[in-house]
Design a protein around this motif. Structure first.
Motif, PDB file in Angstrom:
ATOM      1  N   GLY A  51      12.492  34.017 -13.841  1.00 44.13           N
ATOM      2  CA  GLY A  51      13.524  34.883 -13.270  1.00 44.13           C
ATOM      3  C   GLY A  51      13.021  36.296 -13.034  1.00 44.13           C
ATOM      4  N   VAL A  59      10.422  36.291 -10.139  1.00 36.95           N
ATOM      5  CA  VAL A  59      11.058  36.221  -8.821  1.00 36.95           C
ATOM      6  C   VAL A  59      11.657  37.572  -8.455  1.00 36.95           C
ATOM      7  N   MET A  73       8.777  39.799  -7.436  1.00 37.04           N
ATOM      8  CA  MET A  73       8.223  39.467  -6.117  1.00 37.04           C
ATOM      9  C   MET A  73       9.189  39.834  -4.995  1.00 37.04           C
ATOM     10  N   ALA A  74      10.494  39.746  -5.278  1.00 37.78           N
ATOM     11  CA  ALA A  74      11.466  40.135  -4.261  1.00 37.78           C
ATOM     12  C   ALA A  74      11.464  41.644  -4.053  1.00 37.78           C
ATOM     13  N   PRO A 120       6.900  42.564  -2.747  1.00 37.82           N
ATOM     14  CA  PRO A 120       6.196  41.361  -2.256  1.00 37.82           C
ATOM     15  C   PRO A 120       4.684  41.543  -2.182  1.00 37.82           C
ATOM     16  N   GLU A 121       4.220  42.788  -2.082  1.00 40.08           N
ATOM     17  CA  GLU A 121       2.772  42.992  -1.955  1.00 40.08           C
ATOM     18  C   GLU A 121       2.034  42.674  -3.260  1.00 40.08           C
TER      19      GLU A 121
END
Lengths: 83, 176
Positions: free
Chosen positions: A41, A44, A47-48, A51-52
């Motif tokens: 969780g 994610v 990364m959201a 994103p790089e």
């Protein structure tokens, strides 16, 4: 009372080994399940947001999940051997 | 292991368009959730798992020999099955995560959680199938599963930690 003692002598001892092993393994799998859910969780979420940095986050996440899964494997093996 | 694990990857803005950059962006681009976009970059999980599998096959003869010395031929069979289970577990996990990451970030989360239950179920199934066989030693199988899983992870972590701390300075094979 006498009948109870006779019954206790006649009755065979129940084999609770498999039940205990199943309960033990189930309890041992709860913790890693929560841990893996938390790790993934947060990964994610990271990364959201960024994103790089997905490559670094995915690497750390995969290793973290594997280490957490080791706890479930240890619980499984111990339950299998104790039984 | 390559530097792809630490190098910056392309952003989902490349695919969806950055709404802050273009004044003419409409509401259709701003409604895209980051979790519905594929994760950019190389499949690092698969690269890690391949590294782990290679090292596992490298040390497999040693583990089988040690278990054969302790538990006999049953121990050797248990160790071989245990190593196979651990390597298959890593490869299946990586395939699930990398495959789901190519589709979307949200699916990747589901794949990791579902994969956890699936892989534990598969390990349980294999052990239930072989536990009553006379040619296998259960203590050897259990000890091999735990030791190999943790040992291979620690071995891989050594390289990943160096790579994360000093990107570009990861140990590489010398070119001949």
């Amino acid at each position: 009372m006498e009948a109870l003692s006779i019954l206790a002598q006649v009755a065979e001892p129940a084999d609770f080994g498999p039940i205990g092993a199943g309960i033990g393994y189930g309890l041992a799998a709860i913790g890693p399940g929560i841990g893996i859910g938390y790790i993934v969780g947060k990964s994610v979420e990271a990364m959201a947001r960024q994103p790089e940095s997905a490559g670094m986050v995915r690497t750390t996440m995969f290793l973290g999940v594997a280490f957490t899964e080791a706890i479930a494997l240890i619980g499984f093996v111990v339950a299998m051997l104790v039984q | 292991m390559s530097d792809a694990m630490t190098e910056p990857t392309a952003t989902p803005d490349d695919a969806a368009g950055d709404p802050t950059d273009s004044p003419s962006s409409d509401s259709s681009t701003t409604d895209i959730s980051p979790t519905s976009l594929p994760v950019q970059g190389e499949p690092v999980e698969y690269m890690i798992s391949l590294d782990i599998a290679k090292r596992g096959l490298l040390i497999a003869p040693i583990i089988v020999a040690v278990c054969a010395l302790i538990w006999g031929s049953e121990g050797a069979a248990g160790a071989a099955v245990g190593i196979g289970l651990v390597i298959a577990n890593f490869l299946l996990s990586a395939a699930l995560v990398s495959g789901a990451a190519r589709i979307s970030l949200g699916l990747m989360m589901g794949a990791v959680l579902f994969g956890y239950a699936l892989r534990l179920g598969l390990i349980f199934l294999v052990i239930v199938l072989v536990r009553d066989e006379p040619w296998i030693s259960l203590p050897a199988l259990g000890a091999t599963i735990i030791a190999t899983h943790l040992g291979l992870l620690m071995w891989e972590l050594r390289y990943v930690a160096i790579n994360l701390a000093h990107p570009g300075l990861a140990p590489k094979q010398a070119k001949s």
